[in-house]
Design a protein around this motif. Structure first.
Motif, PDB file in Angstrom:
ATOM      1  N   ASP A   1       1.195  -1.570   0.081  1.00 21.58           N
ATOM      2  CA  ASP A   1      -0.110  -0.030  -0.574  1.00 21.58           C
ATOM      3  C   ASP A   1       1.341   1.046  -0.182  1.00 21.58           C
ATOM      4  OD1 ASP A   1      -2.051   2.154   0.358  1.00 21.58           O
ATOM      5  OD2 ASP A   1      -3.181   0.755   1.780  1.00 21.58           O
ATOM      6  N   TRP A   2       0.915   1.607  -1.129  1.00 21.42           N
ATOM      7  CA  TRP A   2       1.453   2.804  -1.611  1.00 21.42           C
ATOM      8  C   TRP A   2       1.713   4.383  -0.488  1.00 21.42           C
ATOM      9  CZ3 TRP A   2       7.376   2.128  -1.822  1.00 21.42           C
ATOM     10  CH2 TRP A   2       7.530   0.552  -2.565  1.00 21.42           C
ATOM     11  N   LEU A   3       0.282   4.454  -1.294  1.00 16.46           N
ATOM     12  CA  LEU A   3      -0.645   5.138  -0.431  1.00 16.46           C
ATOM     13  C   LEU A   3      -0.431   5.052   1.527  1.00 16.46           C
ATOM     14  CD1 LEU A   3      -4.200   5.486  -1.778  1.00 16.46           C
ATOM     15  CD2 LEU A   3      -2.026   7.247  -2.421  1.00 16.46           C
ATOM     16  N   GLU A   4      -0.559   4.381   1.942  1.00  7.72           N
ATOM     17  CA  GLU A   4      -0.426   4.277   3.388  1.00  7.72           C
ATOM     18  C   GLU A   4       1.330   4.436   4.180  1.00  7.72           C
ATOM     19  OE1 GLU A   4      -1.875   4.189   7.159  1.00  7.72           O
ATOM     20  OE2 GLU A   4      -2.634   4.394   5.583  1.00  7.72           O
ATOM     21  N   ARG A   5       1.920   4.420   2.792  1.00 13.86           N
ATOM     22  CA  ARG A   5       3.701   3.972   3.036  1.00 13.86           C
ATOM     23  C   ARG A   5       3.438   5.616   3.282  1.00 13.86           C
ATOM     24  NH1 ARG A   5       8.217   0.114   1.369  1.00 13.86           N
ATOM     25  NH2 ARG A   5       7.235  -0.963   3.009  1.00 13.86           N
ATOM     26  N   THR A   6       3.256   6.504   2.025  1.00 14.63           N
ATOM     27  CA  THR A   6       3.317   7.817   2.023  1.00 14.63           C
ATOM     28  C   THR A   6       2.924   8.334   2.882  1.00 14.63           C
ATOM     29  OG1 THR A   6       3.096   7.304  -0.679  1.00 14.63           O
ATOM     30  CG2 THR A   6       3.192   9.889   0.419  1.00 14.63           C
ATOM     31  N   ALA A   7       1.489   8.319   3.810  1.00 18.12           N
ATOM     32  CA  ALA A   7       1.297   8.815   4.540  1.00 18.12           C
ATOM     33  C   ALA A   7       1.769   8.840   6.493  1.00 18.12           C
ATOM     34  CB  ALA A   7       0.083   8.624   4.516  1.00 18.12           C
TER      35      ALA A   7
ATOM     36  N   ARG B   1       9.898  14.809 -10.694  1.00 21.56           N
ATOM     37  CA  ARG B   1      11.234  14.922 -11.700  1.00 21.56           C
ATOM     38  C   ARG B   1      10.606  12.786 -12.387  1.00 21.56           C
ATOM     39  NH1 ARG B   1      15.885  17.663 -11.085  1.00 21.56           N
ATOM     40  NH2 ARG B   1      17.072  16.147 -12.474  1.00 21.56           N
ATOM     41  N   PHE B   2      10.044  12.406 -12.016  1.00 22.89           N
ATOM     42  CA  PHE B   2      10.230  11.094 -12.073  1.00 22.89           C
ATOM     43  C   PHE B   2       8.595  11.245 -13.699  1.00 22.89           C
ATOM     44  CE2 PHE B   2       7.115   7.019 -12.594  1.00 22.89           C
ATOM     45  CZ  PHE B   2       7.816   6.570 -12.545  1.00 22.89           C
ATOM     46  N   GLN B   3       7.482  12.269 -12.705  1.00 24.32           N
ATOM     47  CA  GLN B   3       7.154  12.566 -13.994  1.00 24.32           C
ATOM     48  C   GLN B   3       7.348  13.048 -15.388  1.00 24.32           C
ATOM     49  OE1 GLN B   3       3.932  15.920 -13.224  1.00 24.32           O
ATOM     50  NE2 GLN B   3       2.056  14.321 -13.611  1.00 24.32           N
ATOM     51  N   GLN B   4       8.327  13.640 -15.377  1.00 25.06           N
ATOM     52  CA  GLN B   4       9.101  14.394 -16.581  1.00 25.06           C
ATOM     53  C   GLN B   4      10.212  12.982 -17.031  1.00 25.06           C
ATOM     54  OE1 GLN B   4      11.104  17.639 -15.365  1.00 25.06           O
ATOM     55  NE2 GLN B   4       8.997  17.902 -14.293  1.00 25.06           N
ATOM     56  N   ASP B   5      10.395  12.544 -16.961  1.00 24.97           N
ATOM     57  CA  ASP B   5      11.536  11.534 -16.786  1.00 24.97           C
ATOM     58  C   ASP B   5      11.589  10.635 -15.635  1.00 24.97           C
ATOM     59  OD1 ASP B   5      13.657   9.581 -18.265  1.00 24.97           O
ATOM     60  OD2 ASP B   5      14.791  11.968 -18.295  1.00 24.97           O
TER      61      ASP B   5
ATOM     62  N   ALA C   1       5.964   0.087  -9.694  1.00 28.87           N
ATOM     63  CA  ALA C   1       4.225   0.636  -9.452  1.00 28.87           C
ATOM     64  C   ALA C   1       3.460   1.859  -9.832  1.00 28.87           C
ATOM     65  CB  ALA C   1       3.995   0.746  -7.749  1.00 28.87           C
ATOM     66  N   LEU C   2       4.180   2.817 -10.076  1.00 28.09           N
ATOM     67  CA  LEU C   2       4.116   3.730 -10.936  1.00 28.09           C
ATOM     68  C   LEU C   2       3.858   3.772 -12.135  1.00 28.09           C
ATOM     69  CD1 LEU C   2       5.913   6.398  -8.818  1.00 28.09           C
ATOM     70  CD2 LEU C   2       3.590   6.152  -8.939  1.00 28.09           C
ATOM     71  N   ARG C   3       4.919   3.078 -13.202  1.00 26.69           N
ATOM     72  CA  ARG C   3       4.277   3.296 -14.401  1.00 26.69           C
ATOM     73  C   ARG C   3       3.388   2.521 -14.619  1.00 26.69           C
ATOM     74  NH1 ARG C   3      10.720   0.979 -14.100  1.00 26.69           N
ATOM     75  NH2 ARG C   3      11.767   3.624 -14.782  1.00 26.69           N
ATOM     76  N   ARG C   4       3.233   1.229 -13.679  1.00 28.28           N
ATOM     77  CA  ARG C   4       1.670   0.288 -13.625  1.00 28.28           C
ATOM     78  C   ARG C   4       0.620   1.021 -13.858  1.00 28.28           C
ATOM     79  NH1 ARG C   4       4.133  -3.131 -10.432  1.00 28.28           N
ATOM     80  NH2 ARG C   4       3.293  -3.274  -8.549  1.00 28.28           N
TER      81      ARG C   4
ATOM     82  N   LEU D   1       0.604   8.375  -8.310  1.00 21.18           N
ATOM     83  CA  LEU D   1       1.495   9.190  -8.782  1.00 21.18           C
ATOM     84  C   LEU D   1       0.821  10.446  -8.367  1.00 21.18           C
ATOM     85  CD1 LEU D   1       4.596  10.437 -10.345  1.00 21.18           C
ATOM     86  CD2 LEU D   1       2.586  12.380 -10.166  1.00 21.18           C
ATOM     87  N   GLY D   2      -0.297  10.527  -9.210  1.00 19.03           N
ATOM     88  CA  GLY D   2      -1.358  11.873  -8.624  1.00 19.03           C
ATOM     89  C   GLY D   2      -1.944  11.385  -6.910  1.00 19.03           C
TER      90      GLY D   2
END
Length: 297
Positions: A2-8, A33-37, A113-116, A121-122
């Motif tokens: 759960d990346w959202l929980e880890r972020t929180a 930066r990931f969003q750009q490249d 995970a962000l590519r899948r 990301l948002g």
């Protein structure tokens, strides 16, 4: 995972509401930066000045270094650091990171995970913004880190996080009789107020309640300046203006520096003014530097 929980749940040094947004700012920057490249690696020596500016503008009033989050964010499982000698951070010192040619980027599992799931990301960014910064700063902070988000969409907070009370705006605006507590602005179109907002003195992200005694009715300009630490509320409920603010135009003097020492306008009789604990938190955690004397205007 759960990346959202880890972020929180980024591990931060906290005590009595002290702000420590170092890791959230670095993670927001890395997401931008990931969003750009999505293959970009962030060499510490190349991004140090960017991170310094972010910490100076959106971090706590006291001086800090971007080397701290660059090294310590690794422990949260969302970030990795490599040097010329291989994986692993050389330490949290500026000289160590520069000498070792340290470079960081999002952890491999998170990048996959962000590519899948591009929407992740948002969603991560909105969690970081909601939990660490007031809404008045979200758009400009996204611009500062190069993130393109649709901020009108809101991400439900993780389990156990208190939701905001949507009634606060109307209660605060009513308490201050629909006029800015700093300048008295009271614009309307018909019966609808325009450019007036309910500002939290102690930010909601740092335990500030949705209560009238933690709120001010402010025009959009003065709300932004309150959240940027240019303005504050001092003893006797008088306006504080930071000595760090510089503005030579008549407009800057009239709308900012001339406010130094003025009493707040409102609230109406019978309504509790801003509580001392909330004023004190803002002065120590957001307000920039030393207040101007009242006669400086």
């Amino acid at each position: 995972m759960d990346w959202l929980e880890r972020t929180a749940q980024l591990r931060q040094w906290t005590r009595s509401g002290v702000r420590a947004p170092h890791k959230p700012l670095l993670l927001l920057y890395a997401l931008g930066r990931f969003q750009q490249d999505d293959d970009d690696e962030l060499r510490y020596s190349a991004v140090e000045e960017d991170l310094k500016r972010l910490l100076a503008e959106y971090g706590p009033p006291h001086k800090t270094t971007p080397a701290y989050p660059f090294h310590h964010l690794v422990s949260d499982g969302v970030w990795e650091v490599r040097t010329a000698h291989g994986p692993g951070s050389p330490g949290s010192g500026v000289r160590e990171l520069r000498a070792a040619e340290a470079a960081g980027r999002l952890a491999p599992e998170l990048r996959r995970a962000l590519r899948r799931q591009p929407s992740l990301l948002g969603r991560m960014a909105r969690v970081l913004l909601d939990l660490h910064f007031p809404p008045s700063l979200h758009s400009e902070l996204c611009e500062a880190v190069g993130l393109e988000l649709e901020l009108a969409e809101t991400e439900p907070l993780p389990a156990g996080r208190q939701q905001r009370d949507r009634r606060m705006r109307e209660l605060v605006l009513t308490a201050y009789e629909y006029q800015c507590a700093f300048c008295g602005y009271d614009g309307r179109i018909g019966a609808v107020p325009v450019g007036l907002e309910a500002a939290h003195v102690r930010w909601w992200a740092f335990g500030g309640p949705d209560d009238v005694d933690n709120g001010l009715c402010l025009c959009s300009l003065h709300h932004k300046l309150l959240d940027k630490g240019v303005l504050g509320v001092g003893d006797g409920h008088r306006v504080l203006v930071s000595q760090r603010f510089v503005g030579q135009s008549p407009a800057a003097r009239e709308h900012v520096t001339a406010l130094a020492g003025r009493p707040l306008i409102g609230p109406q009789a019978g309504v509790r003014p801003v509580a001392a604990a909330h004023r004190s938190w803002h002065t120590s955690q957001v307000f920039q530097g030393t207040p101007r004397p009242a006669n400086a205007a």
